[in-house]
Design an enzyme around this catalytic site. Structure first.
Site: not given
Ligand SMILES: NC(=O)C1=CN([C@@H]2O[C@H](COP(=O)(O)OP(=O)(O)OC[C@H]3O[C@@H](n4cnc5c(N)ncnc54)[C@H](OP(=O)(O)O)[C@@H]3O)[C@@H](O)[C@H]2O)C=CC1
Ligand SMILES: CCCCCCCCCCCCCCCC(=O)[C@@H](N)CO
Length: 329
Positions: A45, A48, A96, A175, A189, A193
């Site tokens: 990631g 961004s 991915d 997290s 979500y 996490k």
């Protein structure tokens, strides 16, 4: 009474010092310094938001940085931005995290990692009743299963490397404060996490003998492209409750995260509310700092009380919102 006063003062003074000494002996794992300069930092990631901010900061500190994400164009954009900001070239890998083979191939190409930052993540906040099971699965697959794929692929070479160099390494997992407390709109979500905490705690036991330190990072709402997207559809109640913790800029979260990683902290809070949350949820988490352990021991009761006040406030918010919007009428 007067004769007992010096004794009482002595006790008040000696007890904390004694506790601190006991904790200095007890805390595990032992504190470590994990340098970044000249080391290979691999950030998912990294094209961004928080990941890009971490990649930029790590490059600025002289690390060799690799970033992984799906979109090749955004990766190239990030590479150019990091080059412009730091004059360092980063390696980019388009994959991915749900694809274990692609993840393994990227790590193979990138070479052994010293600091693995599993930061990739997706989120769409909705009441479970409104949320499609596809979106639930999508969050769990990327946030949780993707992290498994990364660690499985990176670990063998990381272990070989620490054995060879003797320099401690790090596996950091991004997290969220929604991974410390469940809140309205975050069933899927939060589940993804919270699961990372179980993964991280168990993993720390398994890799400590190889001189690898696990860090779990818990940011509040952070200004990123991801948050901007999330806010287009986030339930109002979620907005209000998430506002209990002050928002942050990606650069500030990145700085906190990297400092936590460098000092081998297991739990890495990012703001004041996060520090309170960390104490309130310290439970059986590993702790390498005697000073923070001291605050945890002394603050436990008080933080439980504060937590009950927060829950009171959140349940009142929900009650008022439902009363006003006649949801259950
Ligand atoms: N922003 C916030 O308010 C908070 C964020 N966090 C956590 O921080 C992390 C980063 O968030 P943020 O910076 O806001 O996110 P952004 O949405 O801004 O960036 C997400 C990054 O993850 C990558 N990514 C997403 N899905 C995949 C995938 N399947 N495989 C590989 N890469 C993927 C994206 O690239 P691409 O789409 O090209 O794959 C992008 O680089 C997440 O784990 C998030 O849960 C935690 C607390 C608060
Ligand atoms: C005992 C003391 C308690 C202290 C205060 C607790 C405050 C909790 C607020 C939780 C905020 C959750 C934000 C999630 C952000 C996120 O992950 C999304 N933006 C998606 O990325």
């Amino acid at each position: 009474m007067a004769a007992e006063l010096p004794l009482l003062l002595l006790l008040i003074l000696v007890a904390p010092v004694g506790l601190l000494a006991a904790l200095a002996f007890l805390v595990r794992p032992r504190a470590a310094r994990i340098p970044l300069r000249g080391r290979h930092v691999f950030i998912t990631g990294g094209s961004s938001g928080i990941g890009l901010a971490m990649a930029t900061a790590a490059a600025r500190e002289g690390a060799r940085v690799s970033i992984l994400a799906r979109n090749a164009a955004r990766l190239e954009g990030a590479r150019a931005a990091i080059k412009a900001a730091t004059e360092q070239d980063v390696g980019v890998y388009a994959a991915d995290v749900r694809d274990a083979t692609a993840v393994a191939r990227s790590l193979e190409e990138a070479g052994p990692v010293d600091v693995l930052v599993c930061n990739h993540g997706v989120f769409v906040a909705k009441e479970l009743e409104e949320q499609d099971m596809e979106d639930v699965k999508w969050m769990v697959d990327i946030n949780l299963m993707g992290t498994f794929h990364l660690i499985k692929a990176a670990l063998p070479a990381m272990k070989a490397r620490t054995r060879e160099t003797g320099v401690p390494a790090s596996i950091a997992i991004m997290s969220s404060q929604a991974g410390q407390v469940g809140i309205y709109g975050y069933t899927a979500y939060s589940a993804s996490k919270f699961a990372l905490t179980g993964l991280g705690e168990s993993l720390q036991h398994e890799v400590i003998s190889d001189n690898i330190h696990v860090s779990l990072i818990f940011p509040p709402d952070t200004e990123t492209p991801g948050l901007a997207e999330e806010q287009k559809s986030r339930p109002e109640v979620t907005n209000i409750i998430a506002g209990s913790s002050g928002g942050m800029k990606a650069d500030d979260v990145a700085k906190k995260a990297l400092n936590g990683i460098k000092s081998g902290r297991f739990i890495v809070p990012c703001n004041f509310e996060g520090a309170m949350l960390a104490i309130a949820t310290s439970g059986l988490t590993p702790q390498s700092s005697p000073l923070i352990a001291f605050v945890e021991v002394m603050g436990a009761g008080l933080m439980r009380f504060a937590a009950l006040c927060f829950q009171w406030n959140w349940f009142s918010t929900i009650e008022n919102w439902y009363a006003k919007n006649k949801k259950n009428a």
